[in-house]
Design a protein around this motif. Structure first.
Motif, short mmCIF file in Angstrom:
data_model
loop_
_atom_site.label_atom_id
_atom_site.label_comp_id
_atom_site.label_asym_id
_atom_site.label_seq_id
_atom_site.Cartn_x
_atom_site.Cartn_y
_atom_site.Cartn_z
N GLU A 172 0.82 -1.22 0.00
CA GLU A 172 0.00 0.00 0.00
C GLU A 172 0.85 1.26 0.00
OE1 GLU A 172 -2.06 -3.37 2.04
OE2 GLU A 172 -0.11 -2.40 2.30
N VAL A 173 1.96 1.24 0.72
CA VAL A 173 2.84 2.40 0.77
C VAL A 173 3.53 2.59 -0.58
CG1 VAL A 173 4.92 3.36 1.86
CG2 VAL A 173 3.19 2.19 3.25
N GLU A 174 3.94 1.49 -1.19
CA GLU A 174 4.57 1.57 -2.50
C GLU A 174 3.60 2.13 -3.54
OE1 GLU A 174 6.97 -1.29 -5.63
OE2 GLU A 174 6.52 -2.02 -3.63
N TRP A 175 2.34 1.69 -3.49
CA TRP A 175 1.33 2.20 -4.41
C TRP A 175 1.13 3.70 -4.21
CZ3 TRP A 175 -3.25 4.73 -3.44
CH2 TRP A 175 -4.06 4.96 -4.55
N PHE A 176 1.02 4.13 -2.94
CA PHE A 176 0.83 5.55 -2.64
C PHE A 176 2.02 6.36 -3.15
CE2 PHE A 176 1.45 9.25 0.08
CZ PHE A 176 0.22 9.87 -0.06
N SER A 177 3.23 5.85 -2.94
CA SER A 177 4.42 6.53 -3.41
C SER A 177 4.41 6.71 -4.93
CB SER A 177 5.66 5.74 -2.98
OG SER A 177 6.81 6.25 -3.58
N GLN A 178 4.01 5.68 -5.64
CA GLN A 178 3.94 5.76 -7.10
C GLN A 178 2.90 6.79 -7.54
OE1 GLN A 178 3.13 1.68 -8.00
NE2 GLN A 178 5.29 1.08 -7.93
N GLN A 179 1.75 6.82 -6.87
CA GLN A 179 0.71 7.79 -7.21
C GLN A 179 1.18 9.22 -6.93
OE1 GLN A 179 -2.03 6.71 -8.90
NE2 GLN A 179 -0.83 4.84 -8.74
N MET A 180 1.87 9.42 -5.83
CA MET A 180 2.40 10.75 -5.50
C MET A 180 3.44 11.19 -6.53
SD MET A 180 0.97 12.39 -3.11
CE MET A 180 2.16 13.69 -3.15
N GLU A 181 4.29 10.26 -6.96
CA GLU A 181 5.31 10.60 -7.95
C GLU A 181 4.67 11.03 -9.26
OE1 GLU A 181 8.73 11.67 -9.46
OE2 GLU A 181 8.51 11.00 -7.40
N ILE A 182 3.60 10.37 -9.65
CA ILE A 182 2.88 10.75 -10.87
C ILE A 182 2.36 12.18 -10.73
CG2 ILE A 182 0.77 10.32 -12.21
CD1 ILE A 182 1.23 7.30 -11.57
N LYS A 183 1.74 12.49 -9.59
CA LYS A 183 1.18 13.83 -9.36
C LYS A 183 2.29 14.88 -9.31
CE LYS A 183 -2.59 14.98 -8.84
NZ LYS A 183 -3.52 15.52 -9.84
N LEU A 184 3.39 14.56 -8.63
CA LEU A 184 4.51 15.51 -8.57
C LEU A 184 5.09 15.76 -9.96
CD1 LEU A 184 6.25 14.20 -5.35
CD2 LEU A 184 5.18 16.43 -5.63
N HIS A 185 5.19 14.72 -10.76
CA HIS A 185 5.71 14.87 -12.12
C HIS A 185 4.79 15.78 -12.94
CE1 HIS A 185 8.00 13.90 -15.66
NE2 HIS A 185 6.90 13.54 -16.29
N GLU A 186 3.49 15.63 -12.76
CA GLU A 186 2.53 16.49 -13.48
C GLU A 186 2.71 17.96 -13.11
OE1 GLU A 186 -1.32 15.00 -12.44
OE2 GLU A 186 -1.10 13.19 -13.65
N ASN A 187 3.18 18.23 -11.91
CA ASN A 187 3.31 19.61 -11.42
C ASN A 187 4.75 20.13 -11.44
OD1 ASN A 187 0.54 20.26 -10.72
ND2 ASN A 187 0.73 18.65 -9.19
N ASP A 188 5.67 19.40 -12.08
CA ASP A 188 7.06 19.85 -12.14
C ASP A 188 7.20 21.25 -12.74
OD1 ASP A 188 8.30 17.76 -10.89
OD2 ASP A 188 8.91 16.74 -12.73
N HIS A 189 6.31 21.62 -13.64
CA HIS A 189 6.41 22.92 -14.29
C HIS A 189 6.21 24.08 -13.32
CE1 HIS A 189 2.08 22.20 -14.14
NE2 HIS A 189 1.93 23.51 -14.22
#
Length: 94
Positions: free
Chosen positions: A60-77
């Protein structure tokens, strides 16, 4: 043992963190007859003086981490928070 505790180990020259362990390198005590390079996995460059296994990451923690990384990548700009004032950041939290 925490990373802060590594400062308490004498003769530490470096440490490495992998997904499943922390390897502490340094100079073993001269009178440490129990140090076994083959058993510890020492290289010709450095002695391994301690190995610490890290606990496995929950699915569950690994899944959450992956989802957060996706969101952070979307907001890198948007850039980071380094130049934001502390009061501005506080207002964003509440």
């Amino acid at each position: 043992m925490t990373l802060v505790d590594f400062k308490e180990i004498e003769n530490v020259t470096n440490f490495f963190v992998s997904p499943n362990e922390i390897v502490v390198c340094g100079i073993p005590d001269e009178d440490n007859e129990s140090h076994n390079c083959d058993e510890m996995g020492c290289s010709y460059v450095s002695h391994v003086i301690a190995r610490y296994k890290l606990p496995a990451v929950r699915t569950e923690v690994e899944w959450f981490s992956q989802q957060m990384e996706i969101k952070l990548h979307e907001n890198d700009h948007k850039g980071g928070w380094e130049n934001c004032g502390i009061f501005w950041l506080r207002e964003r939290l509440v």
